[in-house]
Design a protein around this motif. Structure first.
Motif, mmCIF file in Angstrom:
data_model
loop_
_atom_site.group_PDB
_atom_site.id
_atom_site.type_symbol
_atom_site.label_atom_id
_atom_site.label_comp_id
_atom_site.label_asym_id
_atom_site.label_seq_id
_atom_site.Cartn_x
_atom_site.Cartn_y
_atom_site.Cartn_z
ATOM 1 N N LEU A 1 -22.528 7.654 -16.425
ATOM 2 C CA LEU A 1 -22.744 8.960 -15.524
ATOM 3 C C LEU A 1 -21.329 8.610 -14.100
ATOM 4 N N GLN A 2 -20.869 10.230 -14.061
ATOM 5 C CA GLN A 2 -20.063 10.214 -12.811
ATOM 6 C C GLN A 2 -20.728 9.820 -11.552
ATOM 7 N N CYS A 3 -19.823 8.620 -10.957
ATOM 8 C CA CYS A 3 -20.555 8.172 -9.474
ATOM 9 C C CYS A 3 -20.571 9.120 -8.020
ATOM 10 N N ARG A 4 -21.663 9.275 -7.953
ATOM 11 C CA ARG A 4 -22.461 10.574 -7.623
ATOM 12 C C ARG A 4 -23.212 10.089 -5.666
ATOM 13 N N ARG A 5 -23.688 10.459 -4.906
ATOM 14 C CA ARG A 5 -23.545 9.763 -3.509
ATOM 15 C C ARG A 5 -25.548 9.765 -4.425
ATOM 16 N N ALA A 6 -25.841 9.780 -4.729
ATOM 17 C CA ALA A 6 -26.824 9.563 -5.547
ATOM 18 C C ALA A 6 -28.015 9.328 -7.086
ATOM 19 N N LEU A 7 -28.257 8.580 -7.757
ATOM 20 C CA LEU A 7 -29.291 8.405 -9.321
ATOM 21 C C LEU A 7 -30.187 8.446 -8.693
ATOM 22 N N ALA A 8 -30.885 9.611 -9.622
ATOM 23 C CA ALA A 8 -32.009 9.708 -9.444
ATOM 24 C C ALA A 8 -32.648 10.073 -10.362
ATOM 25 N N ILE A 9 -34.537 9.144 -10.470
ATOM 26 C CA ILE A 9 -35.153 8.952 -11.300
ATOM 27 C C ILE A 9 -36.513 9.253 -10.848
ATOM 28 N N GLY A 10 -36.709 11.118 -10.815
ATOM 29 C CA GLY A 10 -37.852 11.627 -10.646
ATOM 30 C C GLY A 10 -37.075 12.211 -9.629
ATOM 31 N N THR A 11 -38.028 12.096 -8.234
ATOM 32 C CA THR A 11 -38.006 12.253 -7.084
ATOM 33 C C THR A 11 -37.379 13.509 -6.254
ATOM 34 N N GLN A 12 -38.734 14.010 -5.306
ATOM 35 C CA GLN A 12 -39.190 16.110 -5.491
ATOM 36 C C GLN A 12 -37.393 16.119 -4.909
ATOM 37 N N ARG A 13 -36.952 15.770 -3.777
ATOM 38 C CA ARG A 13 -35.208 15.302 -3.540
ATOM 39 C C ARG A 13 -34.483 15.944 -5.159
ATOM 40 N N PHE A 14 -34.270 15.789 -6.004
ATOM 41 C CA PHE A 14 -33.614 15.289 -6.899
ATOM 42 C C PHE A 14 -33.944 16.906 -7.689
ATOM 43 N N VAL A 15 -34.862 16.554 -8.060
ATOM 44 C CA VAL A 15 -36.068 18.435 -8.223
ATOM 45 C C VAL A 15 -35.795 19.493 -7.986
ATOM 46 N N GLN A 16 -36.144 19.132 -6.231
ATOM 47 C CA GLN A 16 -35.691 20.741 -5.509
ATOM 48 C C GLN A 16 -34.532 20.560 -6.302
ATOM 49 N N ARG A 17 -33.227 20.130 -6.099
ATOM 50 C CA ARG A 17 -31.899 20.602 -6.587
ATOM 51 C C ARG A 17 -31.450 20.955 -7.623
ATOM 52 N N VAL A 18 -32.183 20.406 -8.260
ATOM 53 C CA VAL A 18 -32.514 21.011 -9.703
ATOM 54 C C VAL A 18 -32.860 22.078 -9.515
ATOM 55 N N LEU A 19 -33.997 22.578 -9.164
ATOM 56 C CA LEU A 19 -34.013 23.954 -8.649
ATOM 57 C C LEU A 19 -33.298 25.335 -7.725
ATOM 58 N N ASP A 20 -32.326 24.382 -7.255
ATOM 59 C CA ASP A 20 -32.201 25.476 -6.231
ATOM 60 C C ASP A 20 -30.781 26.019 -6.958
ATOM 61 N N THR A 21 -30.331 24.939 -7.632
ATOM 62 C CA THR A 21 -28.681 25.005 -8.467
ATOM 63 C C THR A 21 -29.276 26.062 -10.236
ATOM 64 N N ASP A 22 -30.298 26.218 -10.341
ATOM 65 C CA ASP A 22 -30.704 26.383 -11.748
ATOM 66 C C ASP A 22 -30.985 25.200 -12.319
ATOM 67 N N THR A 23 -30.147 24.044 -12.407
ATOM 68 C CA THR A 23 -29.653 23.433 -13.707
ATOM 69 C C THR A 23 -30.518 23.529 -15.163
ATOM 70 N N ASP A 24 -32.606 23.658 -14.481
ATOM 71 C CA ASP A 24 -33.112 23.354 -15.261
ATOM 72 C C ASP A 24 -32.732 24.654 -16.475
ATOM 73 N N LYS A 25 -32.529 25.820 -15.741
ATOM 74 C CA LYS A 25 -31.740 26.880 -16.695
ATOM 75 C C LYS A 25 -31.605 26.462 -17.602
ATOM 76 N N THR A 26 -30.130 25.812 -17.534
ATOM 77 C CA THR A 26 -28.657 25.666 -18.471
ATOM 78 C C THR A 26 -28.405 24.417 -19.076
ATOM 79 N N THR A 27 -29.950 23.548 -18.801
ATOM 80 C CA THR A 27 -29.029 22.989 -19.357
ATOM 81 C C THR A 27 -29.839 22.485 -20.786
ATOM 82 N N GLN A 28 -29.512 22.488 -21.887
ATOM 83 C CA GLN A 28 -30.014 21.845 -23.397
ATOM 84 C C GLN A 28 -30.683 21.308 -23.550
#
Length: 194
Positions: free
Chosen positions: A96-123
């Motif tokens: 994975l690209q080195c970024r500020r945080a790596l998350a397994i689950g967590t509410q903050r990570f889930v919220q970021r996925v929802l905020d960016t609609d990444t769940d809708k674009t993930t195959q």
């Protein structure tokens, strides 16, 4: 702290020394935002490698990825991965690209996925494995309950660059049964530095 030296010389040196001591004290002892200062100044060069070991008797299903928690306005990008780890097995290594945080689950990570609609674009997005928790299932892998928490959960975890790992490192997460943990399972972390 407020420093107002009136002349260049000893007053300026004392002021800079006090400022430096304050920064060093915070770097070594402050846990403001779980090492927020260290996390925000660490260079993000390269990749990290992640591996999962499932030492339980059930399949683990979960979402994980990398992102920058401080990119808020607008919400910054997130890399979402989902996987299942069968009981008693180890995954391939994920790069994975080195970024500020790596998350397994967590509410903050889930919220970021929802905020960016990444769940809708993930195959092949698996809604049952998208949660702030890791799900443990004893249902057949090809059933509708294959990634549903039929036997328990483990709380998600987040690790920060500069605090918990560095770019280039190997991060290993081990799933273990733990009757004392909420949900009956826990995630242990091991780091192999570059």
């Amino acid at each position: 702290m407020q420093c107002k030296p009136t002349a260049i010389g000893s007053s300026a040196a004392i002021c800079l020394g006090m400022l430096g001591a304050s920064v060093l004290a915070c770097l070594s002892g402050c846990q403001t935002g779980t090492g927020l200062l260290i996390n925000t100044v660490t260079d993000l060069d390269g990749n990290i490698t992640v591996s999962f070991i499932n030492e339980t008797s059930a399949r683990a299903a979960f979402s994980f990825g990398v992102y920058d928690p401080l990119d808020l306005e607008p919400p910054g990008p997130v890399l979402l991965n989902q996987t299942r780890v069968e009981a008693g097995t180890t995954t391939q290594q994920f790069t994975l690209q080195c970024r500020r945080a790596l998350a397994i689950g967590t509410q903050r990570f889930v919220q970021r996925v929802l905020d960016t609609d990444t769940d809708k674009t993930t195959q092949n997005f698996d809604a049952d494995a998208f949660d702030a928790l890791v799900h443990f299932s004893d249902a057949p892998a090809d059933s509708a309950l294959g990634s549903v928490a039929t036997v328990g959960t483990a709380a998600g975890v987040e690790k920060l660059v500069g605090v918990d790992f560095g770019c280039g490192d190997l991060l290993i997460f081990i799933f273990r049964e733990d009757p004392d943990a909420p949900g009956g399972f826990r995630i242990d972390f091991q780091l192999i530095p570059e």
